[in-house]
Design a protein around this motif. Sequence first.
Motif, PDB file in Angstrom:
ATOM      1  N   ASP A 112      60.488 -77.229  22.626  1.00 34.96           N
ATOM      2  CA  ASP A 112      60.900 -77.464  21.242  1.00 34.96           C
ATOM      3  C   ASP A 112      62.253 -78.173  21.200  1.00 34.96           C
TER       4      ASP A 112
ATOM      5  N   SER B  93      55.861 -77.226  19.741  1.00 31.50           N
ATOM      6  CA  SER B  93      54.936 -76.497  20.613  1.00 31.50           C
ATOM      7  C   SER B  93      53.724 -75.969  19.856  1.00 31.50           C
ATOM      8  N   TYR B  94      53.772 -75.956  18.526  1.00 33.43           N
ATOM      9  CA  TYR B  94      52.587 -75.651  17.716  1.00 33.43           C
ATOM     10  C   TYR B  94      51.882 -76.941  17.282  1.00 33.43           C
TER      11      TYR B  94
ATOM     12  N   ASP C 172      66.901 -74.812  18.855  1.00 36.39           N
ATOM     13  CA  ASP C 172      65.859 -73.895  18.395  1.00 36.39           C
ATOM     14  C   ASP C 172      64.745 -73.854  19.437  1.00 36.39           C
TER      15      ASP C 172
ATOM     16  N   ARG D 183      57.482 -76.212  14.677  1.00 29.60           N
ATOM     17  CA  ARG D 183      57.741 -76.250  16.123  1.00 29.60           C
ATOM     18  C   ARG D 183      56.835 -77.271  16.802  1.00 29.60           C
TER      19      ARG D 183
ATOM     20  N   ASN E   4      61.740 -72.856  22.186  1.00 31.95           N
ATOM     21  CA  ASN E   4      60.429 -72.229  22.088  1.00 31.95           C
ATOM     22  C   ASN E   4      60.486 -70.830  22.714  1.00 31.95           C
TER      23      ASN E   4
END
Length: 461
Positions: free
Chosen positions: A215, A96-97, A219, A94, A221
């Motif tokens: 994201d 966002s990670y 898919d 992701r 976030n």
Amino acid sequence: MWPFSRNDATGVPAVRSVTGKSLVQRLDMFLLTFGCISQVIKYLDQTNIQNAYVSGMKEELQLFGLELNYFTTYFNIGYCIMLIPSQIILTHVRPSYWLPGLEITWGVLTGLLAIVTSANQVYAIRVFLGLCESSAWPGMMTLLMHWYTPMELAKRMGFFHSCQALGGLFSGALQASVSTTLRGAYGMSGWRWLFIVNGVMTVVVGAIGLVMLPDYPNDPNPRAVWFTKQHAELSLERLARHGRGKPSPVTWAGVKRTLRSWITVIIPFLYCCTVIGNYGVQYFELFLKSRPNADGSQRWTTAEVNAIPMGGRAIQIAFVWIWAIISDCMQIRWQLIVAQCTLALVPTLMMSIWSALPSQMSDTTAYAGFFLNFIVLGTAPLLFSWLADIIPQDPEVRALVVGVAIAADYAVQAWSNSLMWPATEAPYYRVGWKVSAVLMLLAATMVFVLHVADAKYFRYV
């Protein structure tokens, strides 16, 4: 992943509860805003070494050789090593990670520069900074391609790209402020406080990215509470409507398609020419630091050396927006790239003559050359918007080509900066401006040839 509802006839999500305008507004408010803030911080962290160098670091650490060039070289080495792997990882993990995690890490590394006592320590930290920062710019550019339509993309890329200049502008203002307000606090020099302040800011911005990044459309976030199921469905509909392929993890098949494509050669080549051809503007501060008064004293104070280039950054920001808005409104890409490269010949030729004949040329020529160069520093949004237009259905190849282009640029810069812009020659560079003029002329020619050839022979399949 959201359980999307489908229209049986078209296979496209049926959406009625939200509008495209509201979706774009939310994307601008969260995705683009985070990208822009992160880019300001990234560019500030990437270039603050120059501000520190002219603000006491050179004298305190006894940096009287090519150390400043090597700071850039070591950063570029780390950047090149991680850039393409990061682009691949970004399609499997992701965003966002991945992106915020790396930003937090490089924030800590930036803070560590405040305690260095030798050039070798700076070299080591700069390598790891390059490794972490390599994901930020290409990763966001790739995300923007997944979310915005052709009528929206260049403007957003331009706004995002202009934050490089905003970071440079902010860096000059921040260093000027730090050097006067924090110098000597707790026994530390002002340039050391710059790295501490930068590091804290970077960690904070990285943390908020965990919820601001959406994201991918297919898919989303789950932590992005501002993004609803209906927004995700509409995003997929927009992709389908404009012939854009859904985001997908990079596969070996995608790698092979990238290696076989002519785009993988041409786009990185053009990107390298335009970035390296305009790189001389980065040494504006060294030029200012070198200017003497009639009695031999330094003409500009440390605060002025950091502050004067802010005017150039403001010019850059305005013109990046102008180029990008024209591109989206008129739906033209290659024509504007040719125009930028052609205009760039003016300042590079001016500076070539000034460097070759310093005793016969006024400093006014150099000041004009530097400021004119800021007008044409907005090629990347146009080039990557053009890339998205050429291969709308293959997000794997797009992500890899962006990575290859930027990795190629940093790989070339890792050795070319020391040859073109050696600190010991500042401000009269023997070859830097001449090579820049050649690169801009070559880029303009190649873009025109690419346009003709793409239409007749090389259309991507």
